[in-house]
Design a protein around this motif. Structure first.
Motif: not given
Ligand SMILES: [Zn+2]
Length: 251
Positions: A61-78
């Motif tokens: 679960n925690d690893e899924n959460e990490t991945n989704s946070i990373e995705e959001r960070i990537t899209s925010l950086r754009d």
């Protein structure tokens, strides 16, 4: 044959039965102890398996959460790169930093869970090793129990038949008293009279060593009726050797 001699015959068979059974019983107790230990190990392992399963699910679960946070960070950086105002830029930056902190917290949690999972795994391995050893011990104990039971089986059958013959010969009242006492006193239910001093006609109970009134000795030498030690309650008897000595001296 006097009541006392009839009881003595029963008593001697009983003692042999108890002694044979006690060897089997002690092997049986040892076997049960091994079974209990194995049950305990099994329960411990099941509890640890459960904890490991839970931790693995938490980690996933925690690893899924990490991945989704990373995705959001990537899209925010754009979005950051295409920001059209300072205000928008700094709002997006704040959001990115908050998410980064969140991700760090989750990563930390994953690390802790993994350390704990490793500990649980090595505890499980330890239990597996111990179980293997204990299983060997149990199998030896089982063999020993079976061997002992087989060794005494025929002799016990013989003795049990002797016992019922001997018991059938004892008058019911004396038998009832004997059965009642033997339940608690086992081998101590009967005691031989011991000679203390022939000169002073002093005889004691072989169980508690207390001196007996000479009438008890006389009674056993005479009709051999049921005679108890007044102190410890043992059923008294007189060994043939002593009987000969005492009566021989008198004649
Ligand atoms: Zn006594």
């Amino acid at each position: 044959m006097s009541v006392t001699n009839k009881l003595l015959r029963l008593y001697k068979v009983d003692c042999q039965v108890r002694s044979l059974r006690s060897r089997v019983d002690s092997a049986e107790r040892y076997l049960k102890q091994q079974d209990r230990t194995l049950d305990e190990l099994k329960a411990k392992k099941e509890a640890l398996d459960g904890q490991a399963r839970q931790l693995k699910a938490t980690i996933a679960n925690d690893e899924n959460e990490t991945n989704s946070i990373e995705e959001r960070i990537t899209s925010l950086r754009d979005k950051l790169n295409n920001a059209t105002s300072n205000k928008e830029y700094s709002a997006l930056l704040t959001e990115v930093n908050t998410l980064k902190a969140d991700k760090e917290a989750v990563d930390e949690r994953v690390l802790e869970s993994m350390t704990r999972l490793d500990e649980i795994k090595s505890a499980i391995d330890e239990i597996k090793g111990e179980t293997k050893e204990r299983t060997k011990v149990r199998s030896v104990a089982l063999g020993e129990r079976d061997q002992r039971a087989a060794d005494v089986k025929d002799r016990l059958t013989e003795l049990e038949s002797d016992r019922s013959t001997a018991a059938g010969d004892v008058p019911p009242q004396a038998l009832a008293k004997f059965e009642e006492e033997v339940e608690f006193r086992e081998d101590e239910v009967m005691a031989p009279i011991e000679e203390h001093s022939r000169k002073h006609m002093e005889y004691s109970c072989g169980s508690c060593q207390v001196l007996l009134p000479f009438e008890s000795v006389n009674r056993l030498l005479g009709n051999g009726d049921l005679t108890f030690c007044g102190n410890c309650g043992s059923i008294l008897y007189i060994e043939d050797a002593l009987r000969e000595v005492v009566t021989g001296g008198k004649k």
